[in-house]
Design a protein around this motif. Structure first.
Motif, PDB file in Angstrom:
ATOM      1  N   VAL A 169       0.842  -1.198   0.000  1.00  0.00           N
ATOM      2  CA  VAL A 169       0.000   0.000   0.000  1.00  0.00           C
ATOM      3  C   VAL A 169       0.877   1.247   0.000  1.00  0.00           C
ATOM      4  O   VAL A 169       1.856   1.324   0.757  1.00  0.00           O
ATOM      5  CB  VAL A 169      -0.926   0.024   1.236  1.00  0.00           C
ATOM      6  CG1 VAL A 169      -1.816   1.270   1.233  1.00  0.00           C
ATOM      7  CG2 VAL A 169      -1.777  -1.236   1.300  1.00  0.00           C
ATOM      8  N   LEU A 183      -7.145   1.153   0.034  1.00  0.00           N
ATOM      9  CA  LEU A 183      -7.343   0.946   1.462  1.00  0.00           C
ATOM     10  C   LEU A 183      -8.292   2.034   1.941  1.00  0.00           C
ATOM     11  O   LEU A 183      -8.015   3.224   1.791  1.00  0.00           O
ATOM     12  CB  LEU A 183      -6.008   1.039   2.209  1.00  0.00           C
ATOM     13  CG  LEU A 183      -6.067   0.979   3.733  1.00  0.00           C
ATOM     14  CD1 LEU A 183      -6.538  -0.387   4.208  1.00  0.00           C
ATOM     15  CD2 LEU A 183      -4.706   1.324   4.337  1.00  0.00           C
ATOM     16  N   ILE A 193     -10.077  -3.279   2.132  1.00  0.00           N
ATOM     17  CA  ILE A 193      -9.594  -2.984   0.783  1.00  0.00           C
ATOM     18  C   ILE A 193     -10.680  -3.351  -0.217  1.00  0.00           C
ATOM     19  O   ILE A 193     -11.292  -4.417  -0.129  1.00  0.00           O
ATOM     20  CB  ILE A 193      -8.271  -3.713   0.457  1.00  0.00           C
ATOM     21  CG1 ILE A 193      -8.395  -5.228   0.646  1.00  0.00           C
ATOM     22  CG2 ILE A 193      -7.134  -3.158   1.294  1.00  0.00           C
ATOM     23  CD1 ILE A 193      -7.198  -5.978   0.113  1.00  0.00           C
TER      24      ILE A 193
END
Length: 237
Positions: A169, A183, A193
């Protein structure tokens, strides 16, 4: 922290997230204690206040809490074992369509921190201030200086992202890519997610698993709800 301590820490975080979610739903401490299988409600209160942790509970108690909360211990135990074999049997791939798996192997590979977990289905509040552990990635996957990993709890993004995988991420920069995987913060329950798409002028969270319904996202202030963008998937094969 050795691998068994890391496993216990991951189990505790999974338990605490479920307890926090039940409290947010309005359940009493006694109801939560009965569900968890804890000896009394005061113990649950200490967990929620941060005065006590189940991480040091006897092993049978810890396993009992996981079972009573519907948490599959196999989603927790393999991860630290896999850590030791990351360079031998891990694969990594981008989340773009038809992206190939690449074997994570080689000397001196970059390391990124795995900062707890996130939901993919039910929202999960697992986001730690310090790394649970570190994984190796290929150099071309170090796409941002602040990239970090999160373990995925849940199956709503299968088959793209399997339960137990680690996703990479990067922080949300304010730009929105239609159909990208992000996210997302979903108060009061936690983070998850999902794909984010624009439908009829509204942002909607979409699961790749057809068993999950689309979830509309408030357009106003979405930049505070979207926390980061998923750029790759790391998992064992």
């Amino acid at each position: 922290m050795d691998k068994w301590e890391q496993i216990a820490a991951q189990a505790w975080q999974a338990i605490l997230s479920k307890v926090q979610a039940m409290k947010a739903e309005g359940k009493t401490l006694q109801q939560i204690a009965d569900t968890v299988g804890a000896k009394n409600r005061s113990l649950i209160g200490e967990w929620l206040n941060g005065n006590r942790e189940a991480i040091n509970a006897p092993f049978p108690n810890l396993m009992g809490y996981l079972e009573n909360l519907g948490i599959d211990y196999r989603d927790i135990f393999p991860r630290t074992d896999k850590m030791d074999r990351a360079d031998e049997s891990a694969v990594i791939r981008r989340v773009a369509p038809h992206a190939p798996n690449e074997v994570v192997q080689g000397d001196g590979l970059p390391q990124i921190p795995v900062m707890g977990g996130t939901g993919a289905g039910d929202d999960v509040e697992l986001f730690q201030a310090t790394p649970s552990y570190w994984i190796s990635v290929l150099p071309q996957y170090m796409v941002h200086k602040d990239i970090f990993g999160l373990v995925v709890y849940g199956d709503s993004m299968e088959p793209t992202i399997h339960k137990g995988a680690v996703v990479g991420v990067i922080p949300f920069d304010g730009s929105f890519n239609e159909g990208g995987i992000y996210l997302v913060q979903r108060p009061p329950f936690g983070r998850t997610i999902k794909r984010v798409k624009l439908q009829s002028g509204q942002l909607v969270l979409i699961s790749d698993n057809a068993a999950y319904e689309p979830d509309p996202l408030p357009f106003e202030g979405y930049e505070k709800i979207i926390l980061g963008r998923v750029v790759w998937v790391w998992q064992m094969v």
